[in-house]
Each structure stands twice: as structure tokens, then as C-alpha cells.
Design an enzyme around this catalytic site. Structure first.
Site, PDB file in Angstrom:
ATOM      1  N   HIS A  61     -74.821  25.184  55.845  1.00  0.00           N
ATOM      2  CA  HIS A  61     -74.950  25.654  57.221  1.00  0.00           C
ATOM      3  C   HIS A  61     -76.233  25.130  57.848  1.00  0.00           C
ATOM      4  CE1 HIS A  61     -72.245  28.611  55.326  1.00  0.00           C
ATOM      5  NE2 HIS A  61     -71.633  28.552  56.481  1.00  0.00           N
ATOM      6  N   GLY A  91     -80.108  28.000  61.955  1.00  0.00           N
ATOM      7  CA  GLY A  91     -80.498  27.631  63.310  1.00  0.00           C
ATOM      8  C   GLY A  91     -79.561  28.079  64.395  1.00  0.00           C
ATOM      9  N   HIS A 125     -79.097  31.317  65.509  1.00  0.00           N
ATOM     10  CA  HIS A 125     -79.323  32.660  66.054  1.00  0.00           C
ATOM     11  C   HIS A 125     -79.408  32.663  67.574  1.00  0.00           C
ATOM     12  CE1 HIS A 125     -80.515  36.854  66.031  1.00  0.00           C
ATOM     13  NE2 HIS A 125     -81.476  36.558  66.893  1.00  0.00           N
ATOM     14  N   GLY A 132     -75.051  46.959  58.365  1.00  0.00           N
ATOM     15  CA  GLY A 132     -75.848  45.900  57.752  1.00  0.00           C
ATOM     16  C   GLY A 132     -76.472  46.276  56.427  1.00  0.00           C
ATOM     17  N   ASP A 136     -88.910  37.004  61.689  1.00  0.00           N
ATOM     18  CA  ASP A 136     -87.452  37.065  61.615  1.00  0.00           C
ATOM     19  C   ASP A 136     -86.858  36.868  62.999  1.00  0.00           C
ATOM     20  OD1 ASP A 136     -84.849  37.824  60.290  1.00  0.00           O
ATOM     21  OD2 ASP A 136     -84.989  39.361  61.846  1.00  0.00           O
TER      22      ASP A 136
END
Length: 591
Positions: free
Chosen positions: A214, A394, A396, A482, A552
Site C-alpha cells: 500500500h 499516504g 489519509h 477501533g 499521527d
């Protein structure tokens, strides 16, 4: 790969349109992907899937003896649960469904939600995870799925084509995964459509060992060896993680990642084969070529599958898919069935009761906030992507923008229909999850739906505490889905301090505008503090050391959104400073 596009953001959908235009005689387009045109006796449906950018995986493997359907997400982004459901429902022919995909957080969540929905409708649905990447984790159940996808998908497809029942097909897939190991290397990074530079750079004379598919860089960089040295590196790495020792028969794949030429792969195979033979491994019908790629990445991977009496016939079985053909599978299996149904995507139109005037007015404010957030994410798409690319894929920034744009469109439509704030947020959440995909897509979508459910559209009035209640529900949904904890280097590290500060200030009597401004500042500081953390979840986890020093991406995007909404609540008077809002881009984004 980056040159041919009209609108780069539409690349995944546009390429799938062209694919279906070529192969429409043997498969058909449904919402979220493609399914094979059915003929003959019904079989267990094998539905593969993941993000775009990996062709032949995933759509290129749909056909007799292989997958029944493929769910196709955005570039390097897991497809949404709604799209997984749509493809699986279309592929189902009465004998159950196996959903199979690589072990990535977003895929696990979205495919899992779809499986629950299918089961609730009486469709027996199983999940087979692919965990072949030996470089990504010591524990087998924590490993990523890379080129081993092909082995597991083929075993499942061959077992289904042989007429085996759902239990037996699932066992075949689990056995194939348990017997499969892969190690990969990267020579160069891949470039997203429309981007001016690759997601990562490898210094001349070096290679990235233990790459992902990815756009992630390798686990570590090592000097580039000769072909013989590279063969030794790959074979040694795979055999060190072998499921069993001693003489064996193995299936083998030498896989190109996108720009490594076939001639190079053939040369490398000539160096790999003698090493396998020296290890007393007899190679059965090896595959050399591009089977699971990563856009235009330079690199390759070696996959070995330890065969037994059950797996060898599946490995050698006939298959006839757009990108893969073994022997001469009957062409009659590609003919369309007259009994096929049309697209089975669910009607996502949200029904709602007539809201109170207060709820309808609040819905307009929600739409205003959604417009502001969408513009903010559009402005910072590339910066968020750069943060994510340090140890991830990359995507997001692009994923957040796609989700926000979809949510804004759904919110505006729902407001026009006269809905209240609760229904408007629910509609926005569903649209965000469906269109964004990925981990952030499913989390933000579920959280917005939960926030909407916390608002009573029949209420005569809303207080400042109503916002606190919605934020608590928003947070709860992300924690439940999550499973991240403080310190894991995720969105949660900024979200929990924001929730606690907001509810605490409201309890002390502060106005919503003042409480939100204070909470947004705390969220910004908490997001910046994630720079010092090592990720414990998601795609960045195998690259934890490379992540240190960079915040993050999920925490950063949340804090930006929180600050922007705070400005809106202040009525146009900025309660945040440029330093807070731009902290990541001026001090934390890698050059």
C-alpha cells in the site's frame, strides 16, 4: 501510472469502468466492484477485495476456478462495508459466502461489518484472512497479507469450483494461508495518481526490505545486492519462517510489484530455483509475473506455499480469469445466466420523523459545519497524506476528504428534505463510511451516526450539554469499533482529551463556545504529542520506528477539525491561533 487520468481522485472508479468495458462478457459491474456471470450449478461464493492499485488483484482474479466477485476500494483504501455487502449479495448463489482479504485494520472492520449484515439476512458468511508477510510481525495472526493473497484466493476458488460445501471451502482457505509465507523488497516508491512525487524514496544503491503493498516503505533499508544476493536474501527470509522443515513440494510465486520488468523476474527466478532445490523443496508449477502489485512500485516478492494432498490439487486446478488463466477452463462457465439479478446495493435513503423546529434549525448549523470541515480537509489533503506516508500508505488526506465530501452532499440533501440534526448526522455518517472506506472512513462514519443517534429530533430545545452528549456518543463509537487505547498513536490520543476537557468545562458552567475552544486546544497539544509515540495499531505498526517524530495523521486531522468547529461556534471570532492550526505543517511535516 500517474500520467493517465482526468480527475486523479476518480482514478479508481474510472479504471474499473474501463476494466468492465473490456471484460463485460464474463463479469458484470455492481455497486462496489464486479461479480462473475454465473452459469452451471451454484457454488460457494468466494468474494475477494481490497483497495485499487494492486491489479491483477482484485478484479482481475474474478472468473471460473477463482473468485466469484471482487470488492474494489479507492487507491490503497479498504472498500466500505456497504460495498462489500453489495458485491457479496450479488455473488451469493445460495451456498454461502467466503470473504477473503489481506489483514489490514480497515479491511478487517469493513468486511466484518458486511459479514454481520449478511448473516443477519440468513446468508452463512465466513471470513478468511491472509497473513503471509513474514517481515511485518513475528506472530502469524498479526502479519499483513501481500502476494499470498493470490494463493489463498486460488485455493478458495478451486475448492468452490470443485463443488465443496462452505465448511470445506473455508478450511481450504485457512489451510492455504497457514502454509504460505512471503517476503518482499522495494527498489522505488509508488506514485499516487495525480501526485508529483512517490510516497517514499529509496537512496541509490539501497533497497527496502519487507515492503508492504500500500505504498509503505520497507521495514529497513539494506544495500542493493546482485541478483544472486537478492535471491539468497528472499529465499533465506522465507525459509526462516517456514511452517515446517524438511523435504516438501511447494507452490512458488515470484511477484513483480509494478515496474520491475518480466525479464528481470525471469533472471531472478533462475537464481531462486537452485536455492529452493538445495533446500530439498520441489517446486510445483511456479508463477513468475505481476499478480499482486502496488501501482508503479519497483520491487518484487517471493511467496512459497507448502503443499499437501489437499492443497496441491487446488494450486494446480484450472482457472479462467481476466488476468490469470491456467489450462483450459470451460468457456461455457463465462456465459451469463438468465436468472441473474440486478445490482443488489441497498437503498441507503434514510427515513426520519418530522423534527421539532429546534432540531431543524440545528440541522442547518450541522450543514454549515460540514461545509467548513470539507473545505479545511481540502486545503490540508496533501499535508495529511505526507504525514501518513511516513509509515503508512499516504491515503489519509484523500480518504478524509472523500468522506467529508460525501457526508456534506448527504447532509445537504437531508437538510433539504426537512430532517432534524440527528437524522442529518446519521445520513452524513453513512455516506462518509461508504465513500471513504479505510479505517478512518468506517470510524468517522460510525461516530457521526452515533452522534446523530444521541440527538433527539423531537426535542423542543437543545442545550450546550446536548453537544457534550453527542461528543460522548461520537467517542464511544470510535472506541467500541477501533479498540484503540490511549498511547496507541491513533485518533483516540487526541479525541479522549478533547471529550474529557469539553464535558468537564461544560459541567463547570462554561458556554459551549468557550468549552469547545479549550477542548480544541487540548486536542491540538495531544495530537502534537503523538510525535513521540510508536504506533501499536494499523498499517503504521510494522514501521513503528519510522513513525517516531511525526504526529499521527488521524489525531492531526481530528484536532484541525475540532479547531475549525470551535471557530464556527465562536461566531467568526477566531479562538485558535495560526500556530495551533498549522502546527503540523510548520514543525512536524517531514520535508
Amino acid at each position: 501510472m500517474t500520467r493517465i487520468a482526468d480527475v486523479p481522485a476518480d482514478f479508481a472508479e474510472d479504471q474499473l469502468d474501463g476494466f468492465v468495458a473490456v471484460y463485460g462478457g464474463r463479469l458484470r459491474r455492481v455497486t462496489g466492484g464486479v461479480v462473475a456471470r454465473a452459469a452451471g450449478e451454484p457454488t460457494v461464493a468466494v468474494v475477494v477485495g481490497g483497495g485499487s492499485g494492486h491489479y491483477p488483484a482484485f478484479a482481475g482474479l474474478v472468473g471460473p476456478g477463482f473468485a466469484t466477485g471482487a470488492v474494489v476500494g479507492n487507491i490503497f483504501t479498504s472498500p466500505s462495508a456497504a460495498h462489500v455487502y453489495s458485491v457479496a449479495k450479488a455473488a451469493h448463489r445460495g451456498r454461502g459466502v467466503v470473504l477473503t482479504f489481506g489483514n489490514y485494520a480497515g479491511d478487517v472492520m469493513n468486511f466484518g461489518i458486511a459479514a454481520d449484515r449478511l448473516r443477519a439476512e440468513g446468508i452463512d458468511t465466513r471470513i478468511v484472512l491472509v497473513t503471509d508477510d513474514v517481515a511485518s510481525a513475528p506472530a502469524e495472526d498479526e502479519r499483513r497479507g501481500i502476494a499470498g493473497d493470490f494463493v489463498v484466493f486460488k485455493a478458495l476458488g478451486a475448492a468452490a469450483a470443485a463443488g465443496l460445501d462452505l465448511d470445506a471451502v473455508e478450511r481450504a482457505g485457512q489451510a492455504a494461508n497457514a502454509a504460505t509465507r512471503t517476503l518482499g523488497v522495494a527498489f522505488s516508491g509508488c506514485t499516487m495518481p495525480g501526485a508529483a512525487a512517490p510516497l517514499f524514496h529509496i537512496e541509490p544503491g539501497m533497497l527496502g526490505l519487507g515492503l508492504g503493498i500500500h505504498g509503505e516503505p520497507g521495514i529497513r533499508d539494506v544495500p542493493m545486492p546482485t541478483a544472486t544476493g537478492l535471491a539468497e536474501l528472499l529465499v533465506t527470509g522465507v525459509l526462516e519462517a517456514a511452517p515446517r522443515t524438511g523435504p516438501a513440494r511447494v507452490g512458488a510465486i515470484l511477484n513483480g510489484l509494478g515496474t520491475t520488468k518480466y525479464e528481470e523476474l525471469f533472471l531472478l527466478w533462475a537464481r531462486v530455483l537452485p536455492l529452493l532445490e538445495a533446500a530439498e523443496l520441489e517446486v510445483v508449477e511456479p508463477e513468475v509475473g505481476e499478480l499482486v502489485t502496488s501501482l508503479d512500485m519497483g520491487g518484487c516478492s517471493l511467496t512459497l506455499t507448502w503443499l499437501d494432498g489437499e492443497l496441491e490439487p487446488l494450486w494446480r486446478a484450472d482457472a479462467y480469469a481476466p488476468a490469470y488463466r491456467k489450462q483450459a477452463a470451460p468457456l461455457a462457465a463465462t456465459l451469463a445466466s438468465a436468472a441473474e439479478t440486478e445490482d443488489t446495493a441497498a437503498d441507503e435513503t434514510l427515513a426520519f420523523a418530522t423534527p421539532s423546529p429546534a432540531a431543524a434549525a440545528l440541522a442547518v448549523s450541522v450543514a454549515e459545519a460540514a461545509e467548513l470541515v470539507t473545505g479545511l480537509l481540502r486545503d490540508h489533503e496533501h499535508e495529511l497524506g505526507a504525514i501518513d506516508a511516513v509509515a503508512g500508505d499516504g491515503d489519509h488526506g484523500r480518504g478524509m476528504l472523500r468522506g467529508a465530501e460525501a457526508a456534506l452532499s448527504a447532509i445537504d440533501r437531508t437538510v433539504e428534505r426537512g430532517a432534524g440534526a440527528g437524522a442529518v448526522l446519521a445520513a452524513g455518517g453513512r455516506a462518509w463510511a461508504e465513500q471513504a472506506g479505510g479505517t478512518s472512513g468506517v470510524l468517522w462514519g460510525a461516530a457521526l451516526e452515533a452522534a446523530g443517534a444521541a440527538l433527539d429530533d423531537a426535542a423542543a430545545a437543545f442545550s450546550d450539554d446536548s453537544a457534550g452528549t453527542a461528543v460522548v456518543a461520537f467517542t464511544g463509537a470510535i472506541l467500541d469499533l477501533g479498540r484503540a487505547e490511549p498511547g496507541d498513536k491513533t485518533l483516540v490520543d487526541a479525541l479522549l482529551p478533547f471529550r474529557d476537557e469539553l464535558t468537564g468545562r461544560l459541567a463547570d458552567g462554561a458556554s459551549l463556545a468557550k468549552a469547545w475552544a479549550g477542548a480544541a486546544l487540548i486536542a491540538s497539544e495531544a495530537a502534537a504529542a503523538t510525535s513521540a509515540l510508536r504506533p501499536k495499531r494499523g498499517r503504521a505498526r510494522p514501521l513503528a520506528d519510522k513513525s517516531v517524530g511525526t504526529p499521527d495523521a488521524g489525531a492531526a486531522s481530528f484536532s484541525l477539525i475540532a479547531c475549525a468547529v470551535g471557530d464556527l461556534l465562536a461566531g467568526g471570532d477566531r479562538l485558535t491561533t495560526d500556530h495551533q492550526t498549522n502546527y503540523y505543517w510548520t514543525e512536524r511535516t517531514p520535508s
